[in-house]
Design a protein around this motif. Structure first.
Motif, PDB file in Angstrom:
ATOM      1  N   ILE A 191     -10.228   7.151  -1.849  1.00 34.73           N
ATOM      2  CA  ILE A 191      -9.444   8.346  -1.549  1.00 34.73           C
ATOM      3  C   ILE A 191     -10.390   9.511  -1.301  1.00 34.73           C
ATOM      4  N   SER A 192      -9.850  10.593  -0.770  1.00 34.97           N
ATOM      5  CA  SER A 192     -10.601  11.842  -0.649  1.00 34.97           C
ATOM      6  C   SER A 192     -10.417  12.654  -1.926  1.00 34.97           C
ATOM      7  N   GLY A 193     -11.494  13.252  -2.378  1.00 39.20           N
ATOM      8  CA  GLY A 193     -11.420  14.042  -3.602  1.00 39.20           C
ATOM      9  C   GLY A 193     -12.806  14.419  -4.085  1.00 39.20           C
ATOM     10  N   ARG A 194     -12.882  14.769  -5.356  1.00 40.59           N
ATOM     11  CA  ARG A 194     -14.158  15.169  -5.966  1.00 40.59           C
ATOM     12  C   ARG A 194     -14.616  14.048  -6.887  1.00 40.59           C
ATOM     13  N   ILE A 195     -15.868  13.636  -6.697  1.00 44.67           N
ATOM     14  CA  ILE A 195     -16.422  12.538  -7.477  1.00 44.67           C
ATOM     15  C   ILE A 195     -17.206  13.092  -8.651  1.00 44.67           C
ATOM     16  N   GLY A 196     -17.132  12.397  -9.760  1.00 39.55           N
ATOM     17  CA  GLY A 196     -17.825  12.825 -10.963  1.00 39.55           C
ATOM     18  C   GLY A 196     -19.199  12.208 -11.084  1.00 39.55           C
ATOM     19  N   ARG A 197     -19.658  12.064 -12.303  1.00 43.73           N
ATOM     20  CA  ARG A 197     -20.995  11.533 -12.544  1.00 43.73           C
ATOM     21  C   ARG A 197     -21.014  10.028 -12.313  1.00 43.73           C
ATOM     22  N   THR A 198     -22.200   9.501 -12.051  1.00 40.72           N
ATOM     23  CA  THR A 198     -22.386   8.067 -11.875  1.00 40.72           C
ATOM     24  C   THR A 198     -22.416   7.375 -13.231  1.00 40.72           C
ATOM     25  N   LEU A 199     -21.642   6.315 -13.352  1.00 41.64           N
ATOM     26  CA  LEU A 199     -21.541   5.612 -14.631  1.00 41.64           C
ATOM     27  C   LEU A 199     -22.591   4.518 -14.788  1.00 41.64           C
ATOM     28  N   VAL A 200     -23.253   4.140 -13.685  1.00 36.29           N
ATOM     29  CA  VAL A 200     -24.338   3.145 -13.736  1.00 36.29           C
ATOM     30  C   VAL A 200     -25.490   3.673 -12.893  1.00 36.29           C
ATOM     31  N   THR A 201     -26.655   3.126 -13.099  1.00 35.36           N
ATOM     32  CA  THR A 201     -27.831   3.543 -12.346  1.00 35.36           C
ATOM     33  C   THR A 201     -28.327   2.398 -11.470  1.00 35.36           C
ATOM     34  N   GLU A 202     -29.216   2.724 -10.531  1.00 34.63           N
ATOM     35  CA  GLU A 202     -29.805   1.701  -9.669  1.00 34.63           C
ATOM     36  C   GLU A 202     -30.535   0.663 -10.515  1.00 34.63           C
ATOM     37  N   GLY A 203     -30.396  -0.598 -10.106  1.00 36.00           N
ATOM     38  CA  GLY A 203     -31.038  -1.697 -10.827  1.00 36.00           C
ATOM     39  C   GLY A 203     -30.139  -2.374 -11.834  1.00 36.00           C
ATOM     40  N   ALA A 204     -28.947  -1.827 -12.063  1.00 39.08           N
ATOM     41  CA  ALA A 204     -28.035  -2.420 -13.041  1.00 39.08           C
ATOM     42  C   ALA A 204     -27.332  -3.625 -12.432  1.00 39.08           C
ATOM     43  N   LEU A 205     -27.126  -4.649 -13.248  1.00 40.13           N
ATOM     44  CA  LEU A 205     -26.395  -5.835 -12.836  1.00 40.13           C
ATOM     45  C   LEU A 205     -24.917  -5.610 -13.120  1.00 40.13           C
ATOM     46  N   MET A 206     -24.088  -5.833 -12.118  1.00 39.24           N
ATOM     47  CA  MET A 206     -22.660  -5.522 -12.254  1.00 39.24           C
ATOM     48  C   MET A 206     -21.825  -6.722 -11.877  1.00 39.24           C
ATOM     49  N   GLY A 207     -20.551  -6.641 -12.284  1.00 39.44           N
ATOM     50  CA  GLY A 207     -19.557  -7.596 -11.842  1.00 39.44           C
ATOM     51  C   GLY A 207     -19.640  -8.956 -12.478  1.00 39.44           C
ATOM     52  N   GLN A 208     -20.277  -9.053 -13.645  1.00 40.38           N
ATOM     53  CA  GLN A 208     -20.338 -10.336 -14.321  1.00 40.38           C
ATOM     54  C   GLN A 208     -19.112 -10.515 -15.210  1.00 40.38           C
ATOM     55  N   GLY A 209     -18.065 -11.086 -14.661  1.00 38.50           N
ATOM     56  CA  GLY A 209     -16.842 -11.340 -15.416  1.00 38.50           C
ATOM     57  C   GLY A 209     -15.772 -10.288 -15.221  1.00 38.50           C
ATOM     58  N   GLU A 210     -16.122  -9.052 -14.819  1.00 36.55           N
ATOM     59  CA  GLU A 210     -15.122  -8.017 -14.597  1.00 36.55           C
ATOM     60  C   GLU A 210     -15.651  -7.026 -13.560  1.00 36.55           C
ATOM     61  N   ALA A 211     -14.742  -6.275 -12.992  1.00 39.04           N
ATOM     62  CA  ALA A 211     -15.130  -5.281 -11.989  1.00 39.04           C
ATOM     63  C   ALA A 211     -15.687  -4.061 -12.698  1.00 39.04           C
ATOM     64  N   THR A 212     -16.979  -3.837 -12.583  1.00 41.37           N
ATOM     65  CA  THR A 212     -17.644  -2.739 -13.275  1.00 41.37           C
ATOM     66  C   THR A 212     -17.282  -1.412 -12.629  1.00 41.37           C
ATOM     67  N   GLN A 213     -16.904  -0.417 -13.454  1.00 45.81           N
ATOM     68  CA  GLN A 213     -16.596   0.908 -12.924  1.00 45.81           C
ATOM     69  C   GLN A 213     -17.891   1.651 -12.647  1.00 45.81           C
ATOM     70  N   LEU A 214     -17.974   2.224 -11.429  1.00 49.36           N
ATOM     71  CA  LEU A 214     -19.177   2.929 -11.008  1.00 49.36           C
ATOM     72  C   LEU A 214     -19.025   4.440 -11.074  1.00 49.36           C
ATOM     73  N   ALA A 215     -17.857   4.956 -10.748  1.00 54.92           N
ATOM     74  CA  ALA A 215     -17.626   6.409 -10.741  1.00 54.92           C
ATOM     75  C   ALA A 215     -16.120   6.641 -10.713  1.00 54.92           C
ATOM     76  N   LEU A 216     -15.738   7.932 -10.763  1.00 55.63           N
ATOM     77  CA  LEU A 216     -14.329   8.318 -10.750  1.00 55.63           C
ATOM     78  C   LEU A 216     -14.136   9.401  -9.687  1.00 55.63           C
ATOM     79  N   VAL A 217     -13.172   9.198  -8.797  1.00 55.43           N
ATOM     80  CA  VAL A 217     -12.840  10.173  -7.763  1.00 55.43           C
ATOM     81  C   VAL A 217     -11.446  10.711  -8.053  1.00 55.43           C
ATOM     82  N   GLN A 218     -11.331  12.056  -8.067  1.00 57.60           N
ATOM     83  CA  GLN A 218     -10.053  12.705  -8.362  1.00 57.60           C
ATOM     84  C   GLN A 218      -9.714  13.697  -7.259  1.00 57.60           C
ATOM     85  N   GLN A 219      -8.489  13.640  -6.818  1.00 62.01           N
ATOM     86  CA  GLN A 219      -8.016  14.611  -5.831  1.00 62.01           C
ATOM     87  C   GLN A 219      -7.415  15.789  -6.587  1.00 62.01           C
ATOM     88  N   ILE A 220      -8.026  16.975  -6.449  1.00 60.65           N
ATOM     89  CA  ILE A 220      -7.614  18.150  -7.232  1.00 60.65           C
ATOM     90  C   ILE A 220      -6.906  19.201  -6.388  1.00 60.65           C
TER      91      ILE A 220
END
Length: 424
Positions: A191-220
């Motif tokens: 969606i279009s909106g304002r994105i917050g802080r990054t919840l993971v950093t480069e080099g992190a392994l993701m998606g092992q068993g569940e969809a890892t949340q990376l960030a949150l976008v909110q339309q304000i």
């Protein structure tokens, strides 16, 4: 004394002595008459005390209800990694505005490119088998009609053709799945909106068993404000609207909404009421309501606590009085009405809601009547008073002086403590 030691050389005559006695008696008589006249004169009447009054007139007032509320983004999307892998790049600035479809993260896509290539090769093999099976079935068709081959051989050729077609369809689906997974390696904003802080950093392994949340976008813009109102108040309001005692605040059913921020200032943009929930919270007896507010400058943020001023209805032919003019007691609410002759009489009134430091008076007053606001300490039994227009202290201070009809506090205190006011 020296006068008494003086020797009179000549005796005073009897005639002169009598004249002196007469003069002294006349002077004493005149003095006595003056004292009697002063004692007989009536005391000077005290001037009528000045009291501040306001003249009431019927008007239409919007009934403002102030309720606690909390802001919420109109749309919220969690950006998640839908495939497993190592996070390689972050392609946005934290706290910035993003557009729908904007690329945000890149996950290592090498395994998915290989899977896509393998699926494409399987599709090519299946297509080749389909071509061979189709040719064989086409060649057998005239032979079976001429009884050159058995029907069983022809049926087997037709079945092999259809099986090859199914293999091609499966291979195409595998290619599509591989392309989808390859696309998931590039994570974009839903969606279009304002994105917050990054919840993971480069080099992190993701998606092992569940969809890892990376960030949150909110339309304000716009924002939602959720608030609650007592179910009893809401029911009384609906009854008053149905009976005609109140009318809706506007022609449309959505009521006007104003928001007071945490610092006490009122938000410049007005909102509109979207809906009231159909159910009542069983533990609190409250009904949840939601309003929508424009937020073009991003002043409002999700999670902020605010006060919601909601104009749900309007009262017609009612009057407004400063709160200090009303005396509230267990027997009812009353005001002091000043007549044209200066007589002060109490009057029972029926009050509505209070807003902006004033009471809305529903019953008990007539158009043009003067209601006393200040000067109550100056009342002396049934003595008449002088009514002067009252103005609030804040309005008088804003003009650089005291309000009309109101004396400075020091002068008021001096008057109260004077011998005349105290009755000597």
């Amino acid at each position: 004394m020296a006068a008494m030691n003086y020797r009179v050389s000549k005796p005073i005559s009897v005639r002169a002595f009598r004249l002196v006695i007469v003069a002294v008696s006349a002077a004493m008589a005149l003095a006595a008459c003056g004292a009697n006249e002063q004692a007989a004169a009536p005391p000077r009447a005290m001037p009528a005390a000045e009291v501040g009054v306001v003249s009431v007139a019927p008007r239409t007032f919007g009934l403002i209800t102030e309720l606690p509320g909390r802001l919420e983004a109109s749309r919220v999307a969690q950006v998640r990694a839908r495939v497993a892998g190592i996070l390689e790049k972050r392609l946005f600035r934290e706290g910035s505005d993003v557009k729908a479809g904007q690329l945000l993260f890149e996950i290592d896509s090498a395994p998915y490119r290989a899977a896509a290539a393998s699926a494409a090769a399987s599709l090519a093999r299946a297509q080749a088998n389909l071509t061979q099976a189709a040719a064989l079935a086409e060649r057998y068709q005239p032979l079976v009609k001429a009884n050159a081959i058995s029907k069983q051989e022809y049926v087997s050729a037709v079945a092999a053709h259809k099986l090859a077609e199914a293999d091609v369809a499966a291979a195409r689906a595998a290619v599509q799945t591989a392309q989808i997974n390859l696309g998931y390696a590039s994570v974009s904003s839903p969606i279009s909106g304002r994105i917050g802080r990054t919840l993971v950093t480069e080099g992190a392994l993701m998606g092992q068993g569940e969809a890892t949340q990376l960030a949150l976008v909110q339309q304000i813009d716009p924002m939602y404000v959720n608030f609650t109102q007592s179910s009893g108040e809401l029911l009384n309001l609906r009854k008053a609207l149905a009976s005609g005692r109140l009318k809706r605040a506007s022609a449309v059913k959505s009521a006007a909404v104003r928001v007071v921020l945490e610092d006490g200032s009122e938000y410049a943009e007005a909102g509109k009421l979207l809906f009231a929930d159909l159910s009542v919270e069983p533990t609190s007896g409250q009904v949840m309501l939601r309003a929508e507010l424009p937020n073009p400058d991003g002043v409002l943020l999700p999670g902020m606590y605010v006060r919601v001023r909601l104009e749900q209805a309007q009262a017609q032919d009612v009057m407004q009085l400063p709160q200090q003019a009303v005396t509230r007691s267990a027997t009812g609410d009353s005001v002091m009405v000043v007549s044209a002759e200066g007589k002060v009489t109490p009057r029972q009134v029926k009050l509505g809601a209070a807003q902006d430091g004033q009471w809305i008076v529903l019953e008990g007053l007539q158009n043009g009547e003067q209601v006393m606001v200040d000067g109550f300490q100056k009342l002396r039994g049934g003595a008449p008073v002088k009514a002067v227009p009252w103005q609030s202290a804040t309005a008088g201070a804003g003009k650089g002086g005291s309000a009309p009809g109101a004396k400075p506090k020091a002068a008021e205190a001096a008057k109260v403590m004077s011998p005349a006011a105290a009755g000597k």
